[in-house]
Design a protein around this motif. Structure first.
Motif, PDB file in Angstrom:
ATOM      1  N   LYS A  35      66.922  34.635 100.239  1.00  0.00           N
ATOM      2  CA  LYS A  35      65.460  34.568 100.250  1.00  0.00           C
ATOM      3  C   LYS A  35      64.951  33.194  99.809  1.00  0.00           C
ATOM      4  N   SER A  36      65.818  32.413  99.166  1.00  0.00           N
ATOM      5  CA  SER A  36      65.344  31.138  98.646  1.00  0.00           C
ATOM      6  C   SER A  36      64.827  30.230  99.771  1.00  0.00           C
ATOM      7  N   TRP A  37      65.192  30.538 101.021  1.00  0.00           N
ATOM      8  CA  TRP A  37      64.691  29.753 102.154  1.00  0.00           C
ATOM      9  C   TRP A  37      63.179  29.778 102.239  1.00  0.00           C
ATOM     10  N   VAL A  38      62.627  30.918 101.947  1.00  0.00           N
ATOM     11  CA  VAL A  38      61.192  31.041 102.173  1.00  0.00           C
ATOM     12  C   VAL A  38      60.445  31.448 100.912  1.00  0.00           C
ATOM     13  N   GLN A  39      61.117  31.471  99.793  1.00  0.00           N
ATOM     14  CA  GLN A  39      60.448  31.872  98.559  1.00  0.00           C
ATOM     15  C   GLN A  39      59.833  30.677  97.853  1.00  0.00           C
ATOM     16  N   PRO A  40      58.545  30.750  97.580  1.00  0.00           N
ATOM     17  CA  PRO A  40      57.925  29.631  96.898  1.00  0.00           C
ATOM     18  C   PRO A  40      58.410  29.467  95.466  1.00  0.00           C
ATOM     19  N   GLU A  41      58.892  30.578  94.835  1.00  0.00           N
ATOM     20  CA  GLU A  41      59.246  30.462  93.418  1.00  0.00           C
ATOM     21  C   GLU A  41      60.495  29.621  93.193  1.00  0.00           C
ATOM     22  N   ARG A  42      61.271  29.363  94.251  1.00  0.00           N
ATOM     23  CA  ARG A  42      62.431  28.506  94.048  1.00  0.00           C
ATOM     24  C   ARG A  42      62.396  27.363  95.060  1.00  0.00           C
ATOM     25  N   PRO A  43      61.427  26.461  94.889  1.00  0.00           N
ATOM     26  CA  PRO A  43      61.272  25.440  95.925  1.00  0.00           C
ATOM     27  C   PRO A  43      62.495  24.550  96.020  1.00  0.00           C
ATOM     28  N   VAL A 345      63.104  29.283 112.034  1.00  0.00           N
ATOM     29  CA  VAL A 345      62.357  29.204 110.775  1.00  0.00           C
ATOM     30  C   VAL A 345      61.088  28.364 110.958  1.00  0.00           C
ATOM     31  N   CYS A 346      61.238  27.225 111.616  1.00  0.00           N
ATOM     32  CA  CYS A 346      60.168  26.209 111.594  1.00  0.00           C
ATOM     33  C   CYS A 346      59.146  26.309 112.717  1.00  0.00           C
ATOM     34  N   LEU A 347      59.585  26.733 113.898  1.00  0.00           N
ATOM     35  CA  LEU A 347      58.759  26.492 115.085  1.00  0.00           C
ATOM     36  C   LEU A 347      58.139  27.746 115.685  1.00  0.00           C
ATOM     37  N   LEU A 383      54.419  29.521 106.440  1.00  0.00           N
ATOM     38  CA  LEU A 383      55.571  28.987 105.698  1.00  0.00           C
ATOM     39  C   LEU A 383      55.138  28.609 104.284  1.00  0.00           C
ATOM     40  N   ASP A 384      56.055  28.782 103.330  1.00  0.00           N
ATOM     41  CA  ASP A 384      55.735  28.313 101.983  1.00  0.00           C
ATOM     42  C   ASP A 384      55.738  26.784 102.008  1.00  0.00           C
ATOM     43  N   ASN A 385      55.200  26.185 100.955  1.00  0.00           N
ATOM     44  CA  ASN A 385      54.970  24.739 100.965  1.00  0.00           C
ATOM     45  C   ASN A 385      56.242  23.920 101.173  1.00  0.00           C
ATOM     46  N   ALA A 386      57.305  24.298 100.457  1.00  0.00           N
ATOM     47  CA  ALA A 386      58.540  23.499 100.540  1.00  0.00           C
ATOM     48  C   ALA A 386      59.135  23.583 101.949  1.00  0.00           C
ATOM     49  N   THR A 387      59.135  24.799 102.499  1.00  0.00           N
ATOM     50  CA  THR A 387      59.694  24.972 103.850  1.00  0.00           C
ATOM     51  C   THR A 387      58.821  24.240 104.866  1.00  0.00           C
ATOM     52  N   LYS A 388      57.510  24.381 104.682  1.00  0.00           N
ATOM     53  CA  LYS A 388      56.585  23.730 105.620  1.00  0.00           C
ATOM     54  C   LYS A 388      56.809  22.210 105.616  1.00  0.00           C
TER      55      LYS A 388
END
Ligand SMILES: Nc1ncnc2c1ncn2[C@@H]1O[C@H](COP(=O)(O)OS(=O)(=O)O)[C@@H](OP(=O)(O)O)[C@H]1O
Length: 470
Positions: A35-43, A345-347, A383-388
């Motif tokens: 889940k760390s891919w899309v979880q904001p709590e573990r950027p 994930v991204c597009l 997307l969460d900020n880090a992933t975005k």
């Protein structure tokens, strides 16, 4: 010229391939359920560009951080530059950036074109990759002595198609022809070597490498040019074998896999036969359609580039051979799978490139030029900020990415429009049909195709050796 699919694998290699596929499936499952891919709590970065603790394990290679990429035209070079931008940004490296978007192209490169250049051999830059006409002594003034120089080539026929589509209104030779086939049938009818921007129409690779692209072809001349390039560049990639190229590149640079995973940038839209909607590459629109005879004529017209392409194609496959064919195939599978994951994930739209007007975020629309639309991408919403941020890096067009890096490196610098100075060729006659973007004929400001200001109130351009208008 070979394709990896033609290789016959022995039992040992097959076993190795199976092992890699299983290992990759494991990685894939790990990724999907992590889940760390899309979880904001573990950027964390979507990419694993940095090694876990920044240490290089004993016995392994040390990543190159001094890199110079000769960004040849219409060869997938924007996709390569995007990787360099991403890697450099992640690693906090310092870029040698042009004042505008190119290093004074089409004039030969001079060190003064680099923003913030403080004099010869002041070690201050790590990565350089924007368009330039290569000029070794000047590059050496800017980049450290241990710089890894590389570049990329493309089959001159495919390159001519791409160049024609993109520079149709820029290169007088292309503008005057009815289509690329018409140009191929009689290039000399349309080509005047004195006219600015006609270099896009003949031996463009040769030109970008700083060589005389109008020279009459001879085997000895072609071999001399080839030898010069071999001396100056450690690796020459091929856009037709982009993924294999990325594998060779990442091993040569000692960079991690994710650093060379990319989405194709700067692709042109084409109309497939019998269809009414535009999609990515499928079939050539009428102005680009070529017979086999015309393709051959284009090879002859671009004989110096054709020589380069053949010679470096040979070298490329020798490199692959040294690397190991099965090992290459396994790494290509891994690279493609990783790209698919990142695309999901991204597009938006299943990762298909889309035309600029459909991209809601105007800040990531690609620059448009020529006959056809240049495609870009839309980000997956939510997307969460880090992933975005990580995804944005992969799809941000070259011009916007350069602006962003520029602003980071020169936060207070004023950037008046048209700061990029003359992009005209040395002592060239202005083409009477010269394109003016956004201006009416008769106005005092003339802009090049990329909106660079070329000249004010001058009908004949004289450009001195330092690239200044005079
Ligand atoms: N990954 C990958 N593999 C193969 N080909 C690719 C890739 N990425 C971009 N492209 C194609 O490269 C063409 C654009 O080249 P450049 O980015 O060098 O153009 S530019 O000179 O910077 O304008 C453009 O070619 P055409 O679509 O034929 O015009 C892109 O589709």
């Amino acid at each position: 010229m070979r394709w990896l699919g033609c290789y016959r694998l022995g039992p040992m290699w097959k076993a190795l391939l199976v092992f890699v596929v299983i290992a990759f499936a494991g990685q894939l499952l790990g990724v999907l359920f992590n889940k760390s891919w899309v979880q904001p709590e573990r950027p964390r970065s979507l990419f694993s560009i940095s090694s876990e603790n920044g240490q290089v394990p004993p016995g392994s290679c040390r990543p190159h951080t001094h890199v110079m990429f000769l960004k040849t035209h219409k060869t997938a070079s924007s996709t390569v530059l995007n990787m360099l931008y991403r890697f450099g940004e992640e690693q906090g490296l310092h870029f040698a950036l042009p004042v505008g978007y190119q290093f004074g192209y089409p004039l030969p490169f001079i060190a003064q074109r680099v923003k913030g250049y403080r004099g010869p051999h002041v070690a201050q830059f790590d990565i350089m990759g924007n368009h330039m006409r290569f000029n070794k002594p000047e590059v050496e003034k800017v980049m450290p002595a241990d710089t890894f120089c590389f570049s990329i080539l493309r089959d001159p026929v495919a390159l001519a198609e791409s160049s024609y589509a993109y520079y149709k209104n820029v290169a007088p030779a292309f503008r005057r022809a009815k289509g690329l086939g018409d140009f191929a049938d009689n290039p000399r009818k349309y080509y005047d070597p004195r006219l600015r921007n006609n270099h896009y129409a003949r031996n463009l690779l040769w030109y970008d490498f700083g060589l005389d692209h109008n020279a009459n072809f001879s085997v000895s001349l072609a071999k001399r040019g080839e030898a010069t390039i071999r001396r100056n560049f450690r690796l020459i990639l091929l856009s037709e074998y982009f993924d294999q190229s990325m594998v060779l590149l990442r091993h040569a640079l000692c960079w991690p896999l994710d650093a060379v995973v990319s989405f194709s940038l700067n692709a042109r839209q084409q109309m497939p036969k019998g269809r009414s909607v535009w999609v990515g590459k499928a079939a050539a629109p009428a102005p680009l359609a070529l017979t086999e005879e015309q393709r051959q004529k284009l090879r002859e017209w671009n004989a110096l580039d054709w020589h380069l392409y053949q010679a470096f194609n040979h070298t490329f496959w020798a490199e692959v051979e040294r690397f190991g064919r099965a090992r290459m195939e396994a790494e290509v599978i891994l690279l493609r799978s990783r790209r698919e994951i990142l695309a999901r994930v991204c597009l938006r739209d299943g990762g298909q490139p889309v035309e600029a007007s459909r991209i809601r975020d105007k800040a990531i629309r690609p620059f448009q030029s020529g006959l056809v639309k240049i495609l870009g991408y839309e980000l997956q919403p939510g997307l969460d900020n880090a992933t975005k941020e990580a995804c944005l890096r992969m799809i941000r067009p070259e011009i916007q990415y350069k602006d962003l890096l520029d602003l980071r490196q020169f936060p207070r610098a004023q950037q008046p429009p048209g700061q990029a100075v003359a992009a005209g060729g040395a002592a060239v006659r202005r083409d009477p049909l010269s394109s003016r973007t956004g201006e009416h004929l008769g106005e005092s400001i003339e802009r090049d195709w990329d909106r660079t200001i070329l000249v004010r109130n001058q009908s004949v351009q004289q450009v001195d050796g330092k690239g200044k208008l005079r």
